[in-house]
Design a protein around this motif. Structure first.
Motif, PDB file in Angstrom:
ATOM      1  N   ALA A   8      -8.363 -29.378  -2.275  1.00  0.00           N
ATOM      2  CA  ALA A   8      -7.956 -28.793  -0.988  1.00  0.00           C
ATOM      3  C   ALA A   8      -7.220 -29.840  -0.155  1.00  0.00           C
ATOM      4  N   ILE A  11      -3.752 -30.330  -1.487  1.00  0.00           N
ATOM      5  CA  ILE A  11      -2.866 -29.239  -1.074  1.00  0.00           C
ATOM      6  C   ILE A  11      -2.427 -29.460   0.380  1.00  0.00           C
ATOM      7  N   TYR A  15       1.536 -30.124   2.054  1.00  0.00           N
ATOM      8  CA  TYR A  15       2.175 -29.501   3.231  1.00  0.00           C
ATOM      9  C   TYR A  15       2.582 -30.549   4.265  1.00  0.00           C
ATOM     10  N   ASP A  54      -7.476 -18.418  13.160  1.00  0.00           N
ATOM     11  CA  ASP A  54      -6.454 -18.412  12.100  1.00  0.00           C
ATOM     12  C   ASP A  54      -6.824 -19.474  11.075  1.00  0.00           C
ATOM     13  N   GLY A  56      -6.021 -21.542   7.876  1.00  0.00           N
ATOM     14  CA  GLY A  56      -4.753 -21.920   7.245  1.00  0.00           C
ATOM     15  C   GLY A  56      -3.622 -21.586   8.204  1.00  0.00           C
ATOM     16  N   GLY A  58      -1.327 -23.312   9.602  1.00  0.00           N
ATOM     17  CA  GLY A  58      -0.047 -24.008   9.568  1.00  0.00           C
ATOM     18  C   GLY A  58       0.297 -24.517  10.956  1.00  0.00           C
ATOM     19  N   SER A  80      -3.556 -29.414   6.499  1.00  0.00           N
ATOM     20  CA  SER A  80      -2.430 -30.347   6.638  1.00  0.00           C
ATOM     21  C   SER A  80      -2.457 -31.012   8.013  1.00  0.00           C
ATOM     22  N   GLY A 103      -8.752 -29.831   8.526  1.00  0.00           N
ATOM     23  CA  GLY A 103      -9.704 -29.963   7.433  1.00  0.00           C
ATOM     24  C   GLY A 103      -9.662 -28.784   6.494  1.00  0.00           C
ATOM     25  N   ASP A 104     -10.452 -28.894   5.430  1.00  0.00           N
ATOM     26  CA  ASP A 104     -10.624 -27.827   4.451  1.00  0.00           C
ATOM     27  C   ASP A 104     -11.476 -26.735   5.106  1.00  0.00           C
ATOM     28  N   ALA A 105     -11.020 -25.476   5.025  1.00  0.00           N
ATOM     29  CA  ALA A 105     -11.789 -24.380   5.629  1.00  0.00           C
ATOM     30  C   ALA A 105     -13.219 -24.355   5.086  1.00  0.00           C
ATOM     31  N   GLY A 123      -0.764 -16.027   4.334  1.00  0.00           N
ATOM     32  CA  GLY A 123       0.042 -16.978   3.564  1.00  0.00           C
ATOM     33  C   GLY A 123      -0.791 -18.089   2.960  1.00  0.00           C
ATOM     34  N   THR A 124      -2.074 -17.906   2.881  1.00  0.00           N
ATOM     35  CA  THR A 124      -2.972 -19.017   2.564  1.00  0.00           C
ATOM     36  C   THR A 124      -3.943 -18.735   1.419  1.00  0.00           C
ATOM     37  N   MET A 128      -5.044 -21.304  -2.057  1.00  0.00           N
ATOM     38  CA  MET A 128      -6.311 -22.034  -1.912  1.00  0.00           C
ATOM     39  C   MET A 128      -6.995 -22.145  -3.258  1.00  0.00           C
TER      40      MET A 128
END
Ligand code: SAM
Length: 401
Positions: A8, A11, A15, A54, A56, A58, A80, A103-105, A123-124, A128
């Motif tokens: 994660a 990834i 981004y 929200d 992810g 962005g 990111s 952070g990672d959700a 979009g996520t 993932m």
């Protein structure tokens, strides 16, 4: 490939290297979303103060758009660091009600976040890693208030499978030690090489050509993260539903809605959506889930305002033809009732009741007797659903209504 939290994080860093600048999607703005949920039978939370999460997020374009319609808390999470920095700057003027977590959700708990009326996972989900995706869905389920709406976007059906398969081929032909622009050049060269060898005929020729064309048309940023990123999975509505249902969330439908049988259970609706996406190809879907509050009144909910993208034109035979501005679809008012209903929709935005009264008032001019109210109301429901499926009209939600 790494796994779990380190994947994660990897990834998220991708981004940072190749930033993604998403825009707010109009159909996912709060009034449109709540209108769609109400039209699908949910009683949305009544007030104008909605809390929005929200996952992810962005650079948080969608969250910023949400803040224009609600004085509630706006919380975004993203893996990111670069996206979070841009998101923080973007909403700084909103003070304490704007919060962006890096952070990672999967590493964030529902207790840290609180409860929300609208949750985006846009979009996520499909980029993932599966454990992070499962954690994001669990977070969604724990954080959604009664009457709340959750939005998940995903590639579905054969289109989704073909796109993911092609991504696997491009990933296998990639060299991650190269700079991103070189990786992209290699991916585009591989796409051209594949396009040159698609056979002229064969079972999957059309799908292969369409998938190659769609991937070639993708921007560099999308190609980099979707086709060359470590995860790019098509998703089943049924799997998402199975993950969310134990916590009380129900699948409502896709946006624009699919032709699902009314009144079926959440799991049957999600499985039907998958079956439809298999038989019709699928594509990029927006799926709506909800934690039901009071049962709503569907299309006739007084808060739902129908906004038409219809244009009326005179046909050579003197009748009327209705098209959408992009001319993607057209519809004829074959019966006087349908004609009156379409004319009413063209007259401007209105609630179901206003449309109904306007259409009924037009009927005498069309030489038709006042309608049988039951049949007329059912006819209006049907035409609204038909046009909504074709994206020629949109529901939005007015609190004042
Ligand atoms: C295509 S972008 C979508 C951004 C935004 N939702 C939009 O539509 O514009 C996907 C985002 O998901 C984030 N992401 C991927 N895996 C994540 C994870 N495990 N936890 C949090 N964010 C993640 C990425 O960092 C990236 O910003």
């Amino acid at each position: 490939m790494t796994s779990g939290p380190s994947l994660a994080a990897e990834i998220g860093r991708a981004y940072d290297t190749v930033p993604y600048e998403g825009g707010a999607i109009p159909a996912l703005a709060l009034p449109a979303l709540r209108g769609a949920a109400a039209a699908l039978g949910l009683e949305p939370s009544p007030g104008p103060v909605l809390d929005v999460l929200d996952i992810g997020c962005g650079a948080a374009a969608q969250l910023l758009e949400a803040s224009r319609h609600s004085a509630g808390r706006m919380v975004g999470i993203d893996a990111s660091a670069d996206s979070c920095e841009r998101a923080r700057a973007r909403g700084a003027h909103l003070g304490e009600r704007w919060r962006i977590l890096h952070g990672d959700a999967a590493s964030i708990t529902a207790e840290e976040l609180g409860q929300f009326d609208v949750i985006y996972l846009v979009g996520t989900a499909y980029v993932m890693p599966p454990p992070a995706r499962a954690a994001a869905l669990a977070l969604m389920a724990r954080c959604l208030r009664p009457g709340g709406v959750a939005v998940i976007t995903a590639y579905t059906g054969l289109v989704g499978v073909a796109r993911s398969w092609l991504a696997g081929i491009l990933r296998a032909g990639n060299d991650t030690s190269l700079r991103p622009d070189r990786q992209l050049a290699l991916a585009r060269a591989n796409l051209r090489a594949l396009a040159a060898v698609v056979p002229a005929q064969g079972e999957a020729t059309q799908l292969a050509r369409a998938t190659l064309a769609a991937m070639e048309a993708a921007s560099d940023v999308v190609l980099f993260h979707e086709a060359l990123g470590p995860v790019f999975d098509p998703l089943l509505a049924g799997d998402l539903e199975a993950a969310l249902a134990p916590a009380g969330l129900a699948y409502l439908n896709a946006l624009p809605p699919l032709a699902l049988a009314p009144g079926v259970s959440s799991s049957a609706a999600a499985r039907s959506a998958d079956a439809l996406d298999f038989t019709t190809g699928g594509g990029y879907r927006t799926m709506l889930f909800a934690r039901p509050g009071a049962p709503g009144q569907g299309l006739r909910h007084p808060g739902v305002v129908w906004t038409a993208a219809l244009r009326r034109e005179q046909a050579p035979d003197g009748g009327a033809v209705f098209t959408d501005p992009a001319r993607r679809a057209m519809i004829n008012g074959h019966t006087p009732w349908a004609r009156a209903q379409l004319e009413a929709l063209c007259a401007g935005p209105g609630t179901w009741r206003e449309l109904r009264d306007k259409a009924a008032s037009l009927l005498p001019g069309l030489g038709v007797a006042p309608p049988d109210p039951t049949a007329f109301d059912t006819g209006l429901d049907e035409i609204l659903v038909l046009l909504w499926r074709q994206a020629m009209i949109q529901p939005s939600f007015s609190v004042a209504g």
